[in-house]
Design an enzyme around this catalytic site. Structure first.
Site, PDB file in Angstrom:
ATOM      1  CG  ASP A   1      -1.817  -1.196   1.289  1.00 23.62           C
ATOM      2  OD1 ASP A   1      -2.603  -1.362   0.362  1.00 23.62           O
ATOM      3  OD2 ASP A   1      -1.707  -1.980   2.245  1.00 23.62           O
TER       4      ASP A   1
ATOM      5  CE1 TYR B   1       2.922 -10.979   0.857  1.00 28.05           C
ATOM      6  CE2 TYR B   1       2.064 -12.340  -0.917  1.00 28.05           C
ATOM      7  CZ  TYR B   1       2.257 -11.098  -0.346  1.00 28.05           C
ATOM      8  OH  TYR B   1       1.778  -9.971  -0.969  1.00 28.05           O
TER       9      TYR B   1
ATOM     10  CD  GLN C   1       9.126   2.275  -3.549  1.00 25.76           C
ATOM     11  OE1 GLN C   1       9.223   3.388  -4.056  1.00 25.76           O
ATOM     12  NE2 GLN C   1       7.969   1.689  -3.338  1.00 25.76           N
TER      13      GLN C   1
ATOM     14  NE  ARG D   1       5.692  -9.409   0.018  1.00 25.12           N
ATOM     15  CZ  ARG D   1       6.205  -9.354   1.231  1.00 25.12           C
ATOM     16  NH1 ARG D   1       6.855 -10.388   1.732  1.00 25.12           N
ATOM     17  NH2 ARG D   1       6.068  -8.271   1.977  1.00 25.12           N
ATOM     18  N   GLY D   2       2.771  -9.652  -4.241  1.00 21.72           N
ATOM     19  CA  GLY D   2       1.960  -8.458  -4.003  1.00 21.72           C
ATOM     20  C   GLY D   2       1.628  -7.700  -5.266  1.00 21.72           C
ATOM     21  CD  GLU D   3      -1.597  -3.018  -6.651  1.00 24.42           C
ATOM     22  OE1 GLU D   3      -2.418  -3.618  -5.937  1.00 24.42           O
ATOM     23  OE2 GLU D   3      -1.856  -1.950  -7.225  1.00 24.42           O
ATOM     24  CG  ASP D   4       5.634  -1.216  -6.139  1.00 24.61           C
ATOM     25  OD1 ASP D   4       5.197  -0.498  -7.049  1.00 24.61           O
ATOM     26  OD2 ASP D   4       6.799  -1.126  -5.703  1.00 24.61           O
ATOM     27  CB  SER D   5       7.762  -6.516  -6.022  1.00 21.06           C
ATOM     28  OG  SER D   5       6.830  -7.456  -5.556  1.00 21.06           O
TER      29      SER D   5
HETATM   30  O1  TRH Z   1       4.615  -6.161   0.496  1.00 21.99           O
HETATM   31  P1  TRH Z   1       3.681  -6.698  -0.486  1.00 21.99           P
HETATM   32  O2  TRH Z   1       3.286  -8.075  -0.315  1.00 21.99           O
HETATM   33  O3  TRH Z   1       2.426  -5.776  -0.542  1.00 21.99           O
HETATM   34  C1  TRH Z   1       1.105  -6.264  -0.590  1.00 21.99           C
HETATM   35  C2  TRH Z   1       0.430  -6.047  -1.872  1.00 21.99           C
HETATM   36  O4  TRH Z   1       0.591  -4.739  -2.347  1.00 21.99           O
HETATM   37  C3  TRH Z   1      -1.027  -6.356  -1.759  1.00 21.99           C
HETATM   38  O5  TRH Z   1      -1.683  -6.084  -2.964  1.00 21.99           O
HETATM   39  C4  TRH Z   1      -1.616  -5.512  -0.663  1.00 21.99           C
HETATM   40  O6  TRH Z   1      -2.945  -5.787  -0.524  1.00 21.99           O
HETATM   41  C5  TRH Z   1      -0.864  -5.834   0.596  1.00 21.99           C
HETATM   42  O7  TRH Z   1       0.492  -5.529   0.426  1.00 21.99           O
HETATM   43  C6  TRH Z   1      -1.403  -5.051   1.769  1.00 21.99           C
HETATM   44  O8  TRH Z   1       4.343  -6.603  -1.958  1.00 21.99           O
HETATM   45  P2  TRH Z   1       4.515  -5.370  -2.951  1.00 21.99           P
HETATM   46  O9  TRH Z   1       3.194  -4.862  -3.418  1.00 21.99           O
HETATM   47  O10 TRH Z   1       5.440  -5.790  -3.979  1.00 21.99           O
HETATM   48  O11 TRH Z   1       5.169  -4.223  -2.079  1.00 21.99           O
HETATM   49  C7  TRH Z   1       6.453  -4.325  -1.571  1.00 21.99           C
HETATM   50  C8  TRH Z   1       7.101  -2.946  -1.599  1.00 21.99           C
HETATM   51  O12 TRH Z   1       8.215  -2.934  -0.742  1.00 21.99           O
HETATM   52  C9  TRH Z   1       7.588  -2.552  -2.971  1.00 21.99           C
HETATM   53  O13 TRH Z   1       7.353  -1.176  -3.180  1.00 21.99           O
HETATM   54  C10 TRH Z   1       9.079  -2.807  -2.908  1.00 21.99           C
HETATM   55  C11 TRH Z   1       9.355  -2.466  -1.472  1.00 21.99           C
HETATM   56  N1  TRH Z   1      10.560  -3.054  -0.894  1.00 21.99           N
HETATM   57  C12 TRH Z   1      11.703  -2.261  -0.831  1.00 21.99           C
HETATM   58  O14 TRH Z   1      11.685  -1.110  -1.305  1.00 21.99           O
HETATM   59  N2  TRH Z   1      12.823  -2.774  -0.236  1.00 21.99           N
HETATM   60  C13 TRH Z   1      12.874  -4.015   0.309  1.00 21.99           C
HETATM   61  O15 TRH Z   1      13.932  -4.396   0.843  1.00 21.99           O
HETATM   62  C14 TRH Z   1      11.701  -4.821   0.221  1.00 21.99           C
HETATM   63  C15 TRH Z   1      11.740  -6.213   0.797  1.00 21.99           C
HETATM   64  C16 TRH Z   1      10.571  -4.317  -0.379  1.00 21.99           C
END
Ligand code: TRH
Length: 377
Positions: free
Chosen positions: A19, A194, A259, A275-279
Site C-alpha cells: 500500500d 510470503y 525502492q 509478490r503483491g502488487e508493486d514488485s
Molecule cells: O509487500 P507486499 O506483499 O504488498 C502487498 C500487496 O501490495 C497487496 O496487494 C496488498 O494488498 C498488501 O500488500 C497489503 O508486496 P509489494 O506490493 O510488492 O510491495 C512491496 C514494496 O516494498 C515494494 O514497493 C518494494 C518495497 N521493498 C523495498 O523497497 N525494499 C525491500 O527491501 C523490500 C523487501 C521491499
C-alpha cells in the site's frame, strides 16, 4: 497538463509494504513532474528504508485520527485532487474542510479512488466510472474510480520517466560489489515472497539441479521472505547437498533496501520471484523471467486474479504450472525452466511500455474529471 496542482493522497497501511510502496511511487512520480503532493499515511515507518531520501514537492504527513493541526495546511494550499488509495476512506474532517473551502469559493477537488491492480476484465468496465457519494461531509459529491491495469482501456502501470534508460545503463557487477555480495558468475535469482509451501521443494531443487546444472545464488529480500527461506534451510539442512556433498545453491540474505535498490536487485537477477502488487510491476519492467506470489485473499479471489495475470502474460504452460504450485493452488513443484519463461515477460514488458504510464493517465484523467464537473455546475 502544465499547471502544478495540490494533490492530497491518503494511504492506510493494511499489512506488508505494497500500500505504502505504491502510494510512495505515485507521489514521487507526481512530484517529479512538478506537482505538489501531500501523502497522508497512518504508518510511515517503512519509508525510513523504502524511501530514505526527501523529494522536492512531496510532504509526508501523519494520518492521525483526528488529523489535528496538519489540517491547517489546507488553508495554506487548498486541495485540488484528492486520492483515496485502495478504498481507504478519506478522513471525514479533511472532507469537511474541503466542503467549507468550497462554500468559501474554492473549486471543489477532484476525488479519485485509486484501486488495486488486476488484469481481470472488470477493470476495463469499471475504470473511470463516477460514483455519487451519499453520506458523510461531502455527500452529493462525485468520486471517480481509477483502475490501474494492463490494457489501453485501463489506468496503466506506474513507470517513471527515464526508467528504462536507467536500466539500460545499469551495471550489475558494481551493484553486487556495493552490496558486498561475492559473485563468481553463478545465475542470480531474487526471492521476495510470503511463505509459499512450495519453497520447501524449490530450495532443494535449486541445491541439487541449480539452473540447468549451473550454480545459483539466491538473493533473498528481508522480512517474511528471509524468514521463510531461513526456516526451510534450518528444517532441511541435509537436503542442501547433492550426492557428492556439493550444493549448487548459495544464499545471500539482503537487508531492507530502498525502492531504488530494490529495482536494482530485480535488474541484477536472471529470474525474479516477486509478490503483491508493486514488485510484480517492477519485475515486468526489469523484463527478466518472473514468478509471482499473489497476495492471498480469503475467498480465493486471488486465484482468478492470478489466472488473469498469467493470461495477460501469455505464460507458457510450464510457467502456469509453476505458478499453480507456487501459489499453493495445486500440483507438485515443477522444475524451474526460466529459459522457457523469458520470452513472454520480455514481450509483455515491451507491449506495456508502449502504453501511457499511470501517472500520465492520472494527470489526464484529473483534468477530464475537472472539465466534466465544471460543465455540470
Ligand atoms: O509487500 P507486499 O506483499 O504488498 C502487498 C500487496 O501490495 C497487496 O496487494 C496488498 O494488498 C498488501 O500488500 C497489503 O508486496 P509489494 O506490493 O510488492 O510491495 C512491496 C514494496 O516494498 C515494494 O514497493 C518494494 C518495497 N521493498 C523495498 O523497497 N525494499 C525491500 O527491501 C523490500 C523487501 C521491499
Amino acid at each position: 497538463m502544465d499547471r502544478a496542482l495540490q494533490w492530497d493522497i491518503f494511504c492506510k497501511v493494511i499489512d506488508n509494504h505494497g500500500d505504502l510502496g505504491v502510494c510512495w511511487r505515485l507521489c514521487a512520480d507526481l512530484a517529479s513532474r512538478g506537482q505538489q503532493v501531500r501523502l497522508w499515511v497512518d504508518d510511515a515507518s517503512a519509508l525510513s528504508w523504502m524511501a530514505p531520501v526527501d523529494r522536492e514537492g512531496l510532504t509526508v504527513l501523519p494520518w492521525t485520527e483526528p488529523l489535528g493541526i496538519n489540517l491547517l495546511r489546507l488553508d495554506a494550499r487548498p486541495c485540488d485532487v484528492l486520492i483515496e488509495a485502495f478504498g481507504c476512506d478519506i478522513a471525514p474532517e479533511f472532507l469537511a474542510e474541503c466542503v467549507r473551502q468550497e462554500d468559501a469559493g474554492q473549486p471543489r477537488p477532484v476525488w479519485i479512488n485509486l484501486e488495486y491492480l488486476s488484469a481481470e476484465p472488470y477493470v476495463e468496465r469499471c475504470h473511470g466510472l463516477p460514483s455519487r457519494v451519499y453520506s458523510g461531509p461531502a455527500s452529493g459529491w462525485t468520486k471517480w474510480f481509477f483502475y490501474p491495469g494492463f490494457t489501453p482501456s485501463t489506468g496503466g502501470l506506474l513507470r517513471e520517466e527515464g526508467l528504462l534508460e536507467k536500466q539500460a545503463g545499469f551495471d550489475r557487477k558494481s551493484w553486487l560489489d556495493a552490496q558486498g555480495i561475492e559473485w563468481s558468475g553463478e545465475k542470480l535469482v531474487s526471492m521476495f515472497c510470503y511463505e509459499p509451501p512450495a519453497l520447501a521443494a524449490l530450495l532443494p531443487q535449486l541445491a541439487q539441479h541449480g539452473w540447468y546444472g549451473q550454480p545459483v545464488r539466491l538473493l533473498v529480500a528481508a522480512g517474511r521472505a528471509g524468514n521463510a527461506v531461513k526456516a526451510v534451510v534450518n528444517d532441511q539442512i541435509g537436503l542442501f547437498s547433492s550426492q557428492d556433498g556439493h550444493s549448487l545453491l548459495s544464499i545471500s540474505y539482503l537487508p531492507l533496501i530502498s525502492q531504488l535498490e530494490f529495482d536494482h536487485l530485480l535488474w541484477t537477477c536472471d529470474l525474479n520471484f516477486v509478490r503483491g502488487e508493486d514488485s510484480v510491476v517492477r519485475a515486468l519492467w526489469a523484463g527478466k523471467p518472473l514468478v509471482w506470489q499473489i497476495y492471498p485473499q480469503e475467498d480465493n479471489a486471488h486465484l482468478r486474479k492470478l489466472q488473469a495475470f498469467l493470461a495477460m502474460l501469455e505464460a507458457p504452460s510450464s510457467l502456469q504450472l509453476f505458478h499453480a504450485a507456487w501459489n499453493g493452488r495445486d500440483g507438485e513443484m515443477s522444475p524451474l525452466d526460466p529459459d522457457a519463461w523469458a520470452a513472454c515477460v520480455e514481450s509483455a514488458s515491451m507491449r506495456l511500455q508502449k502504453q501511457d504510464d499511470l501517472t500520465t493517465q492520472l494527470l489526464r484523467f484529473e483534468s477530464q474529471a475537472r472539465d466534466t464537473a465544471n460543465q455540470h455546475q
